[in-house]
Design a protein around this motif. Structure first.
Motif, PDB file in Angstrom:
ATOM      1  N   MET A   1       0.834  -1.207   0.000  1.00 52.12           N
ATOM      2  CA  MET A   1       0.000   0.000   0.000  1.00 52.12           C
ATOM      3  C   MET A   1       0.874   1.264   0.000  1.00 52.12           C
ATOM      4  O   MET A   1       0.531   2.257  -0.626  1.00 52.12           O
ATOM      5  CB  MET A   1      -0.943   0.003   1.202  1.00 52.12           C
TER       6      MET A   1
ATOM      7  N   PHE B   1      -8.829  -0.523   0.389  1.00 54.62           N
ATOM      8  CA  PHE B   1      -9.487   0.329   1.388  1.00 54.62           C
ATOM      9  C   PHE B   1     -11.009   0.271   1.310  1.00 54.62           C
ATOM     10  O   PHE B   1     -11.684   0.942   2.078  1.00 54.62           O
ATOM     11  CB  PHE B   1      -8.954   1.770   1.293  1.00 54.62           C
TER      12      PHE B   1
ATOM     13  N   SER C   1     -13.016  -4.934   6.367  1.00 50.57           N
ATOM     14  CA  SER C   1     -12.303  -3.869   7.079  1.00 50.57           C
ATOM     15  C   SER C   1     -13.105  -3.421   8.301  1.00 50.57           C
ATOM     16  O   SER C   1     -14.337  -3.459   8.289  1.00 50.57           O
ATOM     17  CB  SER C   1     -12.098  -2.682   6.145  1.00 50.57           C
TER      18      SER C   1
ATOM     19  N   GLY D   1     -13.009  -0.370   9.249  1.00 44.64           N
ATOM     20  CA  GLY D   1     -13.292   1.044   9.049  1.00 44.64           C
ATOM     21  C   GLY D   1     -12.095   1.821   8.538  1.00 44.64           C
ATOM     22  O   GLY D   1     -10.949   1.401   8.687  1.00 44.64           O
ATOM     23  N   LEU D   2     -12.405   2.955   7.933  1.00 46.95           N
ATOM     24  CA  LEU D   2     -11.363   3.760   7.301  1.00 46.95           C
ATOM     25  C   LEU D   2     -10.386   4.327   8.343  1.00 46.95           C
ATOM     26  O   LEU D   2      -9.193   4.438   8.083  1.00 46.95           O
ATOM     27  CB  LEU D   2     -12.014   4.897   6.501  1.00 46.95           C
ATOM     28  N   THR D   3     -10.900   4.696   9.514  1.00 50.47           N
ATOM     29  CA  THR D   3     -10.027   5.238  10.560  1.00 50.47           C
ATOM     30  C   THR D   3      -8.923   4.236  10.898  1.00 50.47           C
ATOM     31  O   THR D   3      -7.744   4.585  10.932  1.00 50.47           O
ATOM     32  CB  THR D   3     -10.843   5.578  11.821  1.00 50.47           C
ATOM     33  N   GLU D   4      -9.305   2.988  11.099  1.00 47.17           N
ATOM     34  CA  GLU D   4      -8.308   1.949  11.400  1.00 47.17           C
ATOM     35  C   GLU D   4      -7.342   1.777  10.231  1.00 47.17           C
ATOM     36  O   GLU D   4      -6.145   1.611  10.435  1.00 47.17           O
ATOM     37  CB  GLU D   4      -9.004   0.607  11.674  1.00 47.17           C
ATOM     38  N   ASP D   5      -7.890   1.788   9.019  1.00 47.65           N
ATOM     39  CA  ASP D   5      -7.045   1.523   7.851  1.00 47.65           C
ATOM     40  C   ASP D   5      -6.062   2.655   7.583  1.00 47.65           C
ATOM     41  O   ASP D   5      -4.961   2.433   7.086  1.00 47.65           O
ATOM     42  CB  ASP D   5      -7.915   1.288   6.611  1.00 47.65           C
ATOM     43  N   ILE D   6      -6.470   3.876   7.868  1.00 48.07           N
ATOM     44  CA  ILE D   6      -5.590   5.013   7.593  1.00 48.07           C
ATOM     45  C   ILE D   6      -4.666   5.308   8.774  1.00 48.07           C
ATOM     46  O   ILE D   6      -3.470   5.525   8.614  1.00 48.07           O
ATOM     47  CB  ILE D   6      -6.414   6.284   7.269  1.00 48.07           C
ATOM     48  N   PHE D   7      -5.218   5.308   9.982  1.00 46.49           N
ATOM     49  CA  PHE D   7      -4.431   5.740  11.143  1.00 46.49           C
ATOM     50  C   PHE D   7      -3.829   4.578  11.916  1.00 46.49           C
ATOM     51  O   PHE D   7      -3.109   4.780  12.886  1.00 46.49           O
ATOM     52  CB  PHE D   7      -5.295   6.602  12.076  1.00 46.49           C
ATOM     53  N   GLY D   8      -4.143   3.375  11.504  1.00 49.77           N
ATOM     54  CA  GLY D   8      -3.548   2.229  12.164  1.00 49.77           C
ATOM     55  C   GLY D   8      -4.546   1.481  13.031  1.00 49.77           C
ATOM     56  O   GLY D   8      -5.353   2.096  13.724  1.00 49.77           O
ATOM     57  N   ALA D   9      -4.467   0.155  12.949  1.00 46.07           N
ATOM     58  CA  ALA D   9      -5.367  -0.677  13.751  1.00 46.07           C
ATOM     59  C   ALA D   9      -4.794  -0.814  15.154  1.00 46.07           C
ATOM     60  O   ALA D   9      -3.589  -0.797  15.345  1.00 46.07           O
ATOM     61  CB  ALA D   9      -5.515  -2.043  13.100  1.00 46.07           C
TER      62      ALA D   9
END
Lengths: 321, 384
Positions: free
Chosen positions: A240, A303, A308, A310-318
């Motif tokens: 990614m 994405f 998934s 959610g986008l928050t987890e995917d962008i800012f880290g799980a």
């Protein structure tokens, strides 16, 4: 990058501006063409990030030599613990068919491809030059007509996808180098060119074009750095981060070259002036190993996947647990 | 050529722990209190109660000294908390300006008394602050401000008006940029000073201005013979322009300059997963590539600020790129949703989209227009 390395490279490019053979010899003698080959494989053993900085720098030079390809070939062979032959090596841009295209194949001595989990080095003797959008040479190669010089089992993680990812990051670095060249050249031109009694730099419309170019370059460089950080000699990069780097750089190349030409006027469109040569590189490299649409689609798939959280987890880290 | 520096900052474990704390808190808040996630939350979603809860968590005044109610945490830690709050569309507008810039201006330029009395309340989410820069005839041309402060026996007397001050109707203080001596010829940046003005003082009148959607979040503030004490002067007399530029750097450098519409994408995506065609995937992917790049740049700025390295032009660049991205998110969301009948949208999405559309014109204006920002970048390039 180490200032000493950068200065050495700069001096070599300046000293051999008109002489490709001498240039390559100097790059070899100073160990720069073998930057990514570890000491034990008779290379220079530079950091990966230093090599990327060298690639970026070379892309902003007029000299048309397979520096990036040779570095990448050295890296790929090193991952298999294999030695790299001296001289120029190019990289096959597609690995699925016996026919492939490779930049500089009409002048390089060897070509490397990844074929069925094997890294294969061929001696080139049948390359046919192809007209293309780029200003550097491109040639087609028929692998079925070439003999293998050496073949090495690739590490398990070095799949065709990873091969493409590594090529994409190298091209993203080159795109950044060429965009920087265009920004600097456009700055120089607009500072000296006068119309309506003042330098072009004094027109807001021109200032805004260059500001946008600088922004595109900066965001591409940031994305590139994000990808470089994930590359190593013993694992696949973050797909990614790679997708992000190549998508941004390819998209930015369009904007930067467009604005550079707009600010230059007709002179930039001539064959003699250097701007066009870098535009042609940008237009070639943005396509190589997947253009911005290819990589964006891959990002889009990843994405928008249904599993998934959610986008928050995917962008800012799980977070775990 | 002048370079722009965005050092790469790797993610670490402590960071993820902090993210976890903030997410856990937000989830509980959402479930118990049911705040409505909104686009542009840092500008318009006001909840003094929520701000107070954040203060209790130690997430306001994070980087300020402990002796003034702060928590002495790093710039990067503050960035993590703000990213999470913005991504969730949480109601953070009440305290946003005090936490982002006013508190730091007081730390840099305030008296010991001001630091001791004001900062703890701001860090607790119990006292808010407004920006007093623009005036009716001085927008992008900020040095044209006419608000005037004259010396008196006991301090200063302030006359003039400020406009577009977000949240001023809820605030205790405003930092006002005012002229204290005449400009020197064409150099109007000379003779300006900053004042820390209590908005409850006699002679101050705050009146709301309806925005395009008929909500009041910004205000006009009239100052009529407002008597200020000596220590209302913030920093040095005549140093207002430089101080104000520093304040603007704080104002421009945060992730709210590219995450204002993130919540819209998050919520729209929840109904689009698995349904996007190739063009839709490309559209989404282009946004992802941009937001990831902007985050790398934003972390680089936080890192540089922590080292005391001025990053004004880098901040201007991220704001210019980020504001364009925020608008692109809304357009892209409309495109991605165009194949799905509104009846199939998740609850609240249509309202969220409408709201984002209505808020959108402001993002490329507030805190410096895109044109001003490009001018700053061009100056760094040596063009002006």
């Amino acid at each position: 990058m180490d200032a000493l390395i950068a200065d050495t490279a700069k001096r070599i490019y300046t000293d051999h501006a008109e002489d490709k053979t001498g240039l390559w010899q100097a790059l070899e003698e100073n160990g720069l063409s073998r930057a990514w080959i570890p000491d034990e494989l008779d290379g220079t053993g530079l950091e990966l990030s230093d090599g990327f900085a060298l690639i970026r720098q070379s892309a902003g030079e007029l000299a048309s030599v397979p520096f990036a390809e040779t570095l990448l070939a050295g890296y790929l062979l090193a991952t298999a613990g294999a030695a790299t032959p001296d001289g120029q090596i190019t990289i096959a841009s597609s690995t699925h068919d016996s026919m492939s295209e490779a930049p500089f194949a009409d002048s390089a001595e060897h070509v490397l491809r990844l074929h069925q989990n094997t890294l294969e080095v061929f001696k080139i003797d049948n390359a046919v030059a192809i007209n293309n959008v780029g200003s550097d040479s491109l040639a087609s190669i028929d692998f079925s007509q070439l003999s293998v010089v050496s073949s090495h089992k690739a590490p398990v993680w070095l799949t065709q996808d990873v091969y493409q990812q590594l090529g994409a990051v190298v091209r993203a670095a080159q795109l950044c180098g060429a965009m920087q060249y265009q920004l600097e050249l456009t700055l120089e031109h607009t500072s000296t060119r006068e119309q309506f009694g003042r330098p072009l730099t004094k027109f807001q419309a021109i200032q805004h074009l260059l500001a946008e170019m600088a922004g595109e370059l900066a965001t591409s460089s940031a994305a590139l750095e994000g990808a470089i950080q994930t590359i190593s000699f013993d694992a696949a990069p973050d797909a990614m981060a790679v997708a992000c780097a190549k998508a941004r750089a390819s998209e930015a190349a369009d904007i930067v070259s467009r604005h550079a030409h707009q600010a230059h006027g007709a002179i930039g469109y001539t064959g003699e002036y250097t701007l066009g040569r870098f535009s042609r590189r940008l237009w070639q490299w943005r396509e190589d190993f997947g253009n911005e649409f290819y990589w964006s689609k891959l990002l889009g798939q990843q994405f928008s996947r249904t599993d998934s959280s959610g986008l928050t987890e995917d962008i800012f880290g799980a977070i775990n647990g | 050529m002048q370079q722009f520096n965005f050092p790469f900052v790797a993610t670490n474990q402590e960071e993820m722990q902090l993210r976890k704390e903030v997410r856990t808190f937000l989830k509980a808040e959402l479930e118990s209190d049911g705040y409505q996630p909104t686009a542009d939350c840092w500008m318009t979603a006001v909840s003094p109660e929520f701000s107070e809860k954040l203060g209790a968590q130690g997430w306001l005044g994070m980087t300020w000294p402990k002796e003034y109610g702060g928590h002495e945490r790093s710039t990067l830690e503050r960035l993590i908390v703000t990213e999470e709050l913005l991504a969730a569309g949480a109601p953070v507008a009440a305290h946003w300006i005090a936490d982002r810039q006013t508190g730091q201006q007081i730390i840099n330029f305030g008296t010991e008394e001001q630091k001791k009395t004001l900062l703890p309340k701001m860090a607790a989410g119990k006292s808010f602050a407004a920006i007093g820069m623009s005036e009716p005839q001085a927008g992008s041309d900020l040095a044209a401000v006419r608000t005037k402060a004259e010396k008196t026996d006991t301090g200063w007397r302030l006359n003039g008006r400020k406009i577009w001050s977000t949240g001023a109707h809820l605030c205790d203080h405003m930092i006002v940029l005012a002229r204290t001596s005449p400009a020197e010829g064409r150099n109007r940046q000379i003779g300006l000073s900053q004042f820390l003005v209590p908005l409850k003082a006699p002679g101050v009148e705050v009146s709301g201005i309806d925005d395009i959607s008929n909500h009041v979040h910004f205000n006009e503030t009239l100052f009529e013979d407002v008597d200020l004490s000596e220590d209302a002067l913030l920093g040095k007399e005549g140093n207002g322009w430089a101080q104000c530029m520093g304040e603007l750097a704080l104002e421009r450098s945060g992730p709210e300059r590219f995450l204002s519409t993130f919540i819209l994408l998050e919520q729209a995506l929840s109904s689009l997963r698995g349904k996007l065609d190739d063009q839709g995937l490309i559209t989404l992917g282009q946004l992802i590539a941009k937001v990831r790049s902007l985050r790398i740049m934003s972390r680089g700025i936080a890192h540089q600020l922590a080292q005391g390295i001025p990053s004004d032009t880098e901040a201007a660049m991220v704001k210019a790129l980020g504001n364009a991205f925020e608008k692109e998110v809304v357009t892209a969301t409309r495109r991605l949703l165009s194949n799905t009948p509104k009846t199939e949208w998740p609850a609240g999405l249509a309202a969220l989209l409408d709201d984002a559309v209505l808020k959108l014109p402001a993002n490329t204006l507030r805190g410096g227009t895109t044109e001003i920002l490009r001018g700053i970048i061009a100056r760094q390039l040596g063009m002006r």
